[in-house]
Each structure stands twice: as C-alpha cells, then as structure tokens.
Design an enzyme around this catalytic site. Sequence first.
Site, mmCIF file in Angstrom:
data_model
loop_
_atom_site.group_PDB
_atom_site.id
_atom_site.type_symbol
_atom_site.label_atom_id
_atom_site.label_comp_id
_atom_site.label_asym_id
_atom_site.label_seq_id
_atom_site.Cartn_x
_atom_site.Cartn_y
_atom_site.Cartn_z
ATOM 1 N N ASN A 85 0.868 -1.179 0.000
ATOM 2 C CA ASN A 85 0.000 0.000 0.000
ATOM 3 C C ASN A 85 0.902 1.225 0.000
ATOM 4 O O ASN A 85 1.531 1.522 1.003
ATOM 5 C CB ASN A 85 -0.906 -0.020 1.239
ATOM 6 C CG ASN A 85 -1.722 1.253 1.384
ATOM 7 O OD1 ASN A 85 -1.792 2.066 0.456
ATOM 8 N ND2 ASN A 85 -2.336 1.427 2.549
ATOM 9 N N LYS A 136 -0.013 4.256 -0.169
ATOM 10 C CA LYS A 136 -0.664 5.430 0.437
ATOM 11 C C LYS A 136 -0.476 6.623 -0.511
ATOM 12 O O LYS A 136 -0.365 6.417 -1.722
ATOM 13 C CB LYS A 136 -0.115 5.682 1.836
ATOM 14 C CG LYS A 136 -0.142 4.406 2.685
ATOM 15 C CD LYS A 136 0.078 4.614 4.130
ATOM 16 C CE LYS A 136 0.001 3.267 4.851
ATOM 17 N NZ LYS A 136 0.087 3.385 6.282
ATOM 18 N N HIS A 184 -9.504 1.479 5.124
ATOM 19 C CA HIS A 184 -8.202 1.605 5.791
ATOM 20 C C HIS A 184 -8.357 2.578 6.967
ATOM 21 O O HIS A 184 -9.116 3.550 6.880
ATOM 22 C CB HIS A 184 -7.154 2.114 4.794
ATOM 23 C CG HIS A 184 -5.762 2.020 5.329
ATOM 24 N ND1 HIS A 184 -5.260 2.940 6.229
ATOM 25 C CD2 HIS A 184 -4.775 1.119 5.118
ATOM 26 C CE1 HIS A 184 -4.014 2.591 6.550
ATOM 27 N NE2 HIS A 184 -3.699 1.489 5.886
ATOM 28 N N GLU A 192 -6.652 4.931 7.930
ATOM 29 C CA GLU A 192 -6.399 6.343 7.589
ATOM 30 C C GLU A 192 -7.637 6.956 6.926
ATOM 31 O O GLU A 192 -7.899 8.144 7.080
ATOM 32 C CB GLU A 192 -5.144 6.451 6.705
ATOM 33 C CG GLU A 192 -3.893 6.193 7.539
ATOM 34 C CD GLU A 192 -2.725 5.576 6.787
ATOM 35 O OE1 GLU A 192 -2.715 5.588 5.550
ATOM 36 O OE2 GLU A 192 -1.803 5.072 7.466
ATOM 37 N N GLU A 195 -5.075 -4.478 10.882
ATOM 38 C CA GLU A 195 -4.009 -3.489 11.021
ATOM 39 C C GLU A 195 -4.254 -2.676 12.287
ATOM 40 O O GLU A 195 -5.026 -1.697 12.270
ATOM 41 C CB GLU A 195 -3.999 -2.541 9.813
ATOM 42 C CG GLU A 195 -3.728 -3.226 8.494
ATOM 43 C CD GLU A 195 -3.201 -2.242 7.446
ATOM 44 O OE1 GLU A 195 -2.072 -2.415 7.016
ATOM 45 O OE2 GLU A 195 -3.927 -1.291 7.105
ATOM 46 N N GLY A 217 2.966 2.414 10.660
ATOM 47 C CA GLY A 217 3.965 3.471 10.513
ATOM 48 C C GLY A 217 4.741 3.782 11.783
ATOM 49 O O GLY A 217 5.464 4.768 11.847
ATOM 50 N N SER A 226 3.774 -1.968 10.268
ATOM 51 C CA SER A 226 5.227 -2.055 10.451
ATOM 52 C C SER A 226 5.805 -3.407 10.021
ATOM 53 O O SER A 226 6.719 -3.926 10.655
ATOM 54 C CB SER A 226 5.610 -1.719 11.901
ATOM 55 O OG SER A 226 5.282 -0.377 12.187
HETATM 56 P P1 13P Z 1 3.323 0.466 7.488
HETATM 57 O O1 13P Z 1 3.754 -0.844 6.910
HETATM 58 O O2 13P Z 1 4.067 1.635 6.922
HETATM 59 O O3 13P Z 1 3.269 0.442 8.972
HETATM 60 O O4 13P Z 1 1.793 0.702 6.995
HETATM 61 C C1 13P Z 1 0.856 -0.302 7.202
HETATM 62 C C2 13P Z 1 -0.373 0.042 6.460
HETATM 63 O O5 13P Z 1 -1.106 0.918 6.836
HETATM 64 C C3 13P Z 1 -0.646 -0.731 5.223
HETATM 65 O O6 13P Z 1 -1.957 -0.510 4.786
#
Ligand code: 13P
Length: 250
Positions: free
Chosen positions: A16, A18, A99, A101, A172, A178, A210
């Site tokens: 992903n 983002k 997601h 976010e 997640e 992150g 992560s």
């Molecule tokens: P990270 O791997 O950067 O922690 O992000 C995870 C994520 O949100 C994947 O959708």
Amino acid sequence: MGSERQVASTKIVMGNWKMNGSAAKVATVLTALPSFPPNSDITICLPFPYLAQGVQLLDDKHCVVGAQNLSEFADGAYTGDVSASMLADIGCKTVLIGHSERRTFFAESDEVVAAKLTRAKHARLRCVVCVGETLIERDSGLAQQRIQQQLNAVLKQLDSDAQALAFCVAYEPVWAIGSGRAATEAQIAEMHQFIKNIIGTKFPVLYGGSVTDDNAANIMGIANVDGVLVGGASLDASKFAAICNEGLGK
Ligand code: 13P
C-alpha cells in the site's frame, strides 16, 4: 532476512503506497521488481493517477494492481470520486476498503465501508476490508469489541457464495501502522483467531502494521496469518521483493 520461521504455503502479499510516489517513482520501483512465479498472490495498491501505469508495467510479472479506495456510489454527480467500475475498467483487480487512515482522516463510518464493499463486489474487485483498534481501545481492553463491530458491518455481505479469494480482511492495529512497532506474535495470533472465528476460515486474513523484510517471514509463519499488507516497505523494490519471496517460501 531474519527469517527464523519457515513460511508453509504461498502467502498473500499486498503493498500500500498510500499518498506517496510519482510517475517516475512508480516506473523505477515497478520496473525493478522481478517477475514472480505464476502461483504468486501479490498486489501493489497505488494512488489513483498511477493505476493504469502500474497495470502496464506489471503486465507480465504475476503481480497485480490494486486501488486504495473507491466511491460508495455507482456513478453520477460525485465530483472527485472514483467508482468501482472505473477501477475494474482500467485493469485494477483489488481495492482496499476502510483503511484506518480513511476512517480517521475522512470520517469513513462502518456503514460507508459496507457500501463500498457492495460496489467493489459488484465490479468483481477483490475486496480487502481493513480493521484495527486504536491504542486507547487496546489499552482499555476493547480491541476485540472494536474489531467485532467493524466486521459486523460487512458480515452480511459474506454470503455463502462469496468467493474465498474475493474477500480478505486486513488486521491493522492503528498503533502499529507506521510506528516501527509491529504487534507481537501473541497479539497477532490472538486477533487473527478471533477474526477467523467471526468470518470463517475460508476467507484470508492479512496482518498489516510495520511489516518489513526483517519481520515478514516470522509474521507470515504465525497461525491464521494468510499474508501481509505492507505500507512503507512496499515503496522500496528490494524490500518489497524480499517480502514477496518470503511469502512464496523462498
Ligand atoms: P506500514 O507498513 O508503513 O506500517 O503501513 C501499514 C499500512 O497501513 C498498510 O496498509
């Protein structure tokens, strides 16, 4: 790559990106990815403007392109939105839905997530519904309750004829995204079991938060972990390829 644990069977690996990248970065990273074996189950979810470019670049690599979001509406006067059928039209195979976010920064409710799932299903996209608890919810002992709530919103859509691979859940934990602090093996094992108890064993459950080329093999070796959803590390071709290879048991 720190892989103390052997991954038993082919795992699902999704990246992903983002809101990161550029046309030049997409070209560089996707070109640098190797061609994976035909039995691979690998997806890269790119920002909307680069989806078609990704489809073209990955054409013969056994790695498909996914979107990170879609509209809850079918078509019409929804300025700025992108519909499920548009995604399918340009060769996109998969879409992330809900997601954290999106839930946090764009106030996506469980109901909106369910509406998006309906659209994605009708367009025959593979749907990856993301769920996860915040640190406050975990610290208050409410993690499972929150996951249950998020899954309840989409459960009725998992009718018996739902294709197993057309629907995945990505667990997640918000605090692991992150942060450089993946959930522990025990936390992942417990929550994945909990999720499988709710949705049934035929639907894959991915872990995200992560994941790196150092911890991917261990995480994919945990019971009931069918794959990983990778954020930051998917922006680096060699790290992402290493995670994909771990998923292939290489
Ligand atoms: P990270 O791997 O950067 O922690 O992000 C995870 C994520 O949100 C994947 O959708």
